[in-house]
Design an enzyme around this catalytic site. Structure first.
Site, short mmCIF file in Angstrom:
data_model
loop_
_atom_site.label_atom_id
_atom_site.label_comp_id
_atom_site.label_asym_id
_atom_site.label_seq_id
_atom_site.Cartn_x
_atom_site.Cartn_y
_atom_site.Cartn_z
N LYS A 175 0.93 -1.20 -0.16
CA LYS A 175 -0.19 0.10 -0.05
C LYS A 175 0.88 1.21 -0.02
O LYS A 175 1.40 1.79 1.32
CB LYS A 175 -0.95 0.01 1.24
CG LYS A 175 -2.42 0.61 1.22
CD LYS A 175 -2.16 2.15 0.58
CE LYS A 175 -1.96 3.11 1.88
NZ LYS A 175 -1.61 4.46 1.37
N GLU A 250 8.97 1.59 11.11
CA GLU A 250 10.15 2.31 10.65
C GLU A 250 9.71 3.83 10.72
O GLU A 250 9.01 4.33 9.71
CB GLU A 250 10.64 2.18 9.47
CG GLU A 250 11.52 0.51 9.34
CD GLU A 250 12.84 0.55 10.11
OE1 GLU A 250 13.45 1.48 10.27
OE2 GLU A 250 13.01 -0.46 9.98
N CYS A 284 14.22 10.14 6.17
CA CYS A 284 13.91 9.83 7.76
C CYS A 284 15.18 9.98 8.50
O CYS A 284 14.91 10.50 9.75
CB CYS A 284 13.61 8.32 7.77
SG CYS A 284 14.81 7.34 6.99
N GLU A 383 9.47 16.34 14.37
CA GLU A 383 10.13 16.29 12.87
C GLU A 383 9.41 17.24 11.93
O GLU A 383 8.33 17.12 11.80
CB GLU A 383 9.98 14.65 12.44
CG GLU A 383 10.49 14.38 11.47
CD GLU A 383 10.16 12.96 10.88
OE1 GLU A 383 8.92 12.63 10.86
OE2 GLU A 383 11.00 12.27 10.22
#
Ligand code: NAD
Length: 490
Positions: A175, A250, A284, A383
């Site tokens: 997905k 993750e 990331c 973030e």
């Protein structure tokens, strides 16, 4: 406009929902293709196909060596079509060709690596503490893997999940992100050509809580392998806990880069720039917190500003472009919001700090540096996932380590120093799944990647990356007469 279909059970299918949504070209800020909006029936069809392929037919009949051969064929095809795949990804998520093409040219390595590993994960004969039984272990696949992806590097992150999951003998429903589905669907043409049995790899597209949410609660999904934000990861972990599904997460980061005065400051500047401004900070492991020792603070900030000024901003498809667009409008808005938050918190903007004017209508943000940041500010704790660097000062090594580790995240950390003893000591003291020493931002198929703390759990890449898609069975076999468990009373 190009209209994509789902790839389910080895066939291209219109969504059963009958609904498509627009995907945008971030360089022009306009829709360029239509993606199927998967609903419950689409998700069900994909999972059922994957479940059938796992349980019956050609796939479970293959030996691990034969699975490896299929993965190698797919790797060859990806290598041959890297330029086309890269061009699609550049169009869909605005990653610069200069970054996207090498990344996709490297993708075959994931498939070659796990192709080689497919027939090398052996069980063990357990040296039992008795002689009347023989015991050995087998590592077996889990079943249907729901692989949920973010938009920042759709194909690379697909490879990190797909290659080990298939090598281990699982089947997969991918997905991709609603902001980055096109290249993942294009990859299915190569999966088809490589000769994978139908149903082994499937793709459904759609929105997070909707399509992704339905996939995570499907009873025939054995494991959720998720890459994305901390907030979505939390929801997925809750779902997985309720249904006792295995899960790998993750998630995001707020990674520190520490520069000591004894470092090679030119190298450090290049590493810091690559860490936060390559991919526009949409990485990331972005090194979004820069910790500078007091003595070099001003000099180092000036060096960064000098090197970042005047970079060529523009079309990500042009190999000469140095700064491309932000991948999608919601992310652009989020970055602009965070720049406002940093200003209102009292940080000093010394570079950039606003949307860049660009005549294509795309979503550009100027590379931005804030100094005078304290680690308590939101710009240092949350973030941003954009080209925004928060600079802080430190006095000594202990202070630097305390600031670096004072975060809920733990994806990566970097340190720049000429003192090798200090560097090695920092590799132990920094609480992150990846520590870079006089280097930043490399990843490899061969080396495990994953987070400490809220950056997630589980590892991808390396041998660990394949073990995450296996479960261990213990097999007992009698080698002697079986005594009557209920001998007649004497
Ligand atoms: P996101 O969490 O918004 O979405 C990621 C994926 O999850 C998308 O496919 C989305 O549709 C789906 N999703 C969202 N909510 C869901 C739900 N409730 N149930 C099921 N699926 C759901 O993240 P994003 O904005 O696409 O990606 C950026 C994030 O990804 C950043 O936080 C970044 O740090 C992280 N990331 C981590 C790594 C890593 O290896 N640790 C790598 C790349 C990106």
């Amino acid at each position: 406009m190009k209209k994509y279909q789902h790839y389910i059970d080895g066939a291209w299918r219109d969504p059963l929902s009958g609904v498509w949504f627009e995907t945008f070209d971030p360089y022009r800020g306009e829709a360029w293709a239509l993606m199927p909006r998967g609903n419950g029936a689409d998700v069900d069809a994909a999972v059922e196909a994957a479940h059938r392929a796992f349980a019956t037919g050609d796939w479970p009949a293959l030996t691990p060596t034969q699975r490896g051969a299929l993965l190698r064929r797919l790797a060859d095809l990806i290598g041959e079509h890297a330029e086309e795949l890269s061009a699609i990804e550049v169009r869909d998520v605005g990653k610069r060709t200069a970054e996207s093409l090498p990344q996709i040219q490297y993708l075959p390595q994931s498939f070659y690596y796990y192709a080689g590993l497919a027939d090398k994960i052996a069980g063990t004969v357990v040296p039992l503490d008795r002689h009347d039984v023989f015991n050995f272990t087998r590592h077996e696949p889990l079943g249907v893997i729901a692989a949920i992806l973010p938009w920042n590097s759709p194909l690379m992150l697909t490879a990190w999940k797909l290659a080990p999951a298939l090598a281990a003998g699982n089947t997969v429903v991918l997905k991709p992100s609603e902001h980055g589905s096109a290249s993942v669907l294009e990859l299915m043409r190569l999966v088809e050509r490589a000769g994978f049995p139908k149903g082994v790899v499937n793709v459904v597209t759609g929105f997070g809580a909707e399509t992704g949410g339905l996939l995570t609660v499907h009873p025939k999904v054995a494991k959720i392998s998720f890459t994305g934000s901390e907030s979505s990861g939390r929801r997925i972990a809750e779902t997985a806990a309720r249904d006792l599904k295995r899960v790998t997460l993750e998630l995001g980061g707020k990674s520190p880069q520490i520069v000591f005065p004894d470092a090679d400051l030119d190298d450090a500047a290049h590493g810091v720039m690559a860490g936060i401004f390559a991919s526009n900070g949409q990485s990331c492991v972005a090194g979004s917190r820069l910790l500078l020792q007091n003595a070099i603070h001003d000099q180092f900030v000036d060096k960064l500003i000098g090197q970042m000024r005047g970079l060529r901003m523009g079309d990500p498809a042009d190999p000469r472009t140095q700064i491309g667009p932000i991948a999608n409008k919601p992310q652009f808005d989020k970055i602009i919001d965070y720049i406002g938050i940093a200003k209102s918190e009292g940080a000093t903007c010394v570079l950039g700090g606003r949307a860049a004017r660009h005549n294509t209508g795309g979503w550009f943000v100027e590379p931005t540096i804030f100094t005078g940041v304290s680690n308590a500010m939101r710009i240092a704790r949350e973030e941003v996932f954009g080209p925004v660097l928060a600079v802080m000062r430190f006095g000594n090594e202990d202070e630097a380590v305390n600031i670096a580790n004072d975060t809920c995240y733990g994806l990566a950390a970097g340190a720049w120093t000429g003192d090798h003893r200090r560097a090695l000591s920092l590799s132990r003291r920094l609480a992150a799944g990846t520590v870079y020493l006089n280097h930043y931002r490399s990843v490899s198929t061969l080396s495990p990647v994953g987070g400490y703390k809220h950056s997630g759990y589980g590892r991808e890449n390396g041998v660990e990356g394949m073990m995450a898609y296996l479960q261990t069975k213990s097999v007992w076999m009698g080698t002697a007469d079986i005594p009557n468990p209920f001998p007649p009373a004497k």
